[in-house]
Design a protein around this motif. Sequence first.
Motif, short mmCIF file in Angstrom:
data_model
loop_
_atom_site.label_atom_id
_atom_site.label_comp_id
_atom_site.label_asym_id
_atom_site.label_seq_id
_atom_site.Cartn_x
_atom_site.Cartn_y
_atom_site.Cartn_z
N ALA A 171 -2.91 7.10 7.68
CA ALA A 171 -3.45 6.81 6.36
C ALA A 171 -2.54 7.37 5.27
N TRP A 172 -2.00 8.56 5.48
CA TRP A 172 -1.14 9.18 4.48
C TRP A 172 0.14 8.38 4.28
N VAL A 173 0.79 7.99 5.38
CA VAL A 173 2.04 7.25 5.29
C VAL A 173 1.83 5.89 4.64
N LYS A 174 0.76 5.20 5.03
CA LYS A 174 0.49 3.89 4.43
C LYS A 174 0.26 4.02 2.93
N SER A 175 -0.44 5.06 2.52
CA SER A 175 -0.67 5.28 1.09
C SER A 175 0.65 5.52 0.36
N LYS A 176 1.53 6.30 0.96
CA LYS A 176 2.83 6.57 0.34
C LYS A 176 3.68 5.30 0.27
N ASN A 177 3.58 4.45 1.27
CA ASN A 177 4.33 3.19 1.23
C ASN A 177 3.86 2.29 0.09
N THR A 178 2.56 2.26 -0.15
CA THR A 178 2.07 1.43 -1.26
C THR A 178 2.56 1.99 -2.59
N GLU A 179 2.57 3.32 -2.72
CA GLU A 179 3.10 3.94 -3.94
C GLU A 179 4.58 3.60 -4.11
N HIS A 180 5.31 3.66 -3.01
CA HIS A 180 6.74 3.36 -3.03
C HIS A 180 6.96 1.92 -3.51
N LEU A 181 6.21 0.99 -2.94
CA LEU A 181 6.36 -0.41 -3.31
C LEU A 181 6.05 -0.63 -4.79
N ILE A 182 4.97 -0.07 -5.28
CA ILE A 182 4.58 -0.24 -6.67
C ILE A 182 5.68 0.29 -7.60
N ASN A 183 6.22 1.45 -7.29
CA ASN A 183 7.27 2.02 -8.12
C ASN A 183 8.58 1.26 -7.99
N TYR A 184 8.93 0.86 -6.78
CA TYR A 184 10.17 0.10 -6.57
C TYR A 184 10.13 -1.20 -7.37
N ALA A 185 8.97 -1.85 -7.35
CA ALA A 185 8.83 -3.10 -8.08
C ALA A 185 9.03 -2.90 -9.58
N LYS A 186 8.57 -1.77 -10.10
CA LYS A 186 8.78 -1.46 -11.52
C LYS A 186 10.25 -1.17 -11.80
N TRP A 187 10.89 -0.43 -10.89
CA TRP A 187 12.29 -0.06 -11.10
C TRP A 187 13.22 -1.26 -11.04
N PHE A 188 12.93 -2.20 -10.08
CA PHE A 188 13.90 -3.25 -9.78
C PHE A 188 13.35 -4.67 -9.90
N SER A 189 12.16 -4.82 -10.49
CA SER A 189 11.56 -6.14 -10.75
C SER A 189 11.38 -6.96 -9.48
N LEU A 190 10.78 -6.36 -8.47
CA LEU A 190 10.47 -7.06 -7.23
C LEU A 190 9.10 -7.71 -7.34
N GLU A 191 9.00 -8.98 -6.94
CA GLU A 191 7.71 -9.65 -6.90
C GLU A 191 7.00 -9.26 -5.61
N TYR A 192 5.72 -8.87 -5.73
CA TYR A 192 5.01 -8.37 -4.54
C TYR A 192 3.50 -8.52 -4.71
N ALA A 193 2.81 -8.36 -3.59
CA ALA A 193 1.35 -8.22 -3.57
C ALA A 193 0.99 -7.34 -2.38
N ILE A 194 0.00 -6.48 -2.57
CA ILE A 194 -0.45 -5.59 -1.50
C ILE A 194 -1.84 -6.00 -1.07
N VAL A 195 -1.99 -6.24 0.24
CA VAL A 195 -3.28 -6.62 0.81
C VAL A 195 -3.82 -5.48 1.66
N TYR A 196 -5.13 -5.49 1.84
CA TYR A 196 -5.78 -4.45 2.63
C TYR A 196 -6.76 -5.11 3.59
N PHE A 197 -6.54 -4.97 4.88
CA PHE A 197 -7.42 -5.57 5.88
C PHE A 197 -8.56 -4.62 6.21
#
Length: 292
Positions: free
Chosen positions: A135-161
Motif C-alpha cells: 500500500a505504501w509503495v503504490k501510494s508513493k507511485n501515484t504521488e510520483h506520477l502526479i508530480n512527474y506529469a506536472k513537471w513534464f506535461s505527461l498525459e495520464y489517468a490513475i485508476v483504482y480497482f
Amino acid sequence: MKKIEGKNIIVIGGAGFIGSHLVEKLITNNNVVSIDNYLSGTEDNHFDGAKYIVGSCENISELARDFYPDLIFHLGEYSRVESSFDDYQLVIDNNLLPFSKVLIYAKEHNAKLIYSGSSTKFAHYNDDEIHSPYAWVKSKNTEHLINYAKWFSLEYAIVYFYNAYGGNEICDGKYSTLIGKYKKLYASGERSLPVVSPGTQLRNFTHYSDIVSGLEAVAIDGNGDGYGIGSDKAVSILDIVNYLGCSPSSLPSRRGNRQNAELVTKNTKELGWSAKVDIEQHLRQFVSRNKD
C-alpha cells in the motif's frame, strides 16, 4: 459507451488477471503489445492477435524500442497486501524501482499513461494498524506520477480497482484472489471456508468485465487522479461465505487487512461508466453450476 479503436497500445501485465481481459477486448480494433515478467501472469492468458514480450517494465525502453504507443496501461505490479510484508524486496523490485522508467518512456513517446493505483489508498484502518509495504509503495507511485506529469506535461489517468474477481483470476497460492480461492475450494468439495478474523471487513467486489469497461472509459476521456472502478455494493467476507452456502472457519487477523475502504467512483461514473455484475448473483450462479 465509446470504444478504443485504431491505437497502438502497451499493456504492462498483459498476461495477468485484469491485463489479459483488457488485451482480449482491445485486440479486435487495435495494435496491442503486452510486457509481462510473469510473476503472476501466465501463457494460458495469451490471446491470438497480441504480441507478448517477456521482461520487466524497468527495461521498457529496450523491450518496446521499435513500438510507438498511443496508450500505455500499467497493470503489471505486485498486487497483494498481506503477503507484501514477506515479499518486501519483491515489492520494491516490481513496483517502486521500475516506475520511473515507465514514466520516462511514456513521456518520450507522447503516450497517455493509465496507471493502476491501489484502492488501499482509501482504506480505513484501526488506530493501531499500519499500512502494508504494498500500500505504501503504490501510494508513493501515484504521488510520483502526479508530480512527474506536472513537471513534464505527461498525459495520464490513475485508476483504482476494488477486489477484482471473475475469469482468469488466480485460484491458489499466495497471489490468489479471495473469490478465486473460495471457488476452487468449493469445487473440490469444501464447505467450510477460511475467513480472516473478524470476517465483517467490507469489500466492493468488482467483476473483471466492469473493470475492463472502466479502464476503456478512463483511457478515452479520463484525465488525472481519482478514477475508482468498483461495485457500489459493499459486502463482508462472511456474506461471501454465505452466498456460497458454506460455513466460516476463523483464522487469526493479519497485518494490513483493512476493515473497509472509501468507494471513489464519482469521476468514473461521470464518464458514463457503471458496474453491471452483482457478486451475490455471480456466486449463486457458480454454486448452481457446481452442485454436488
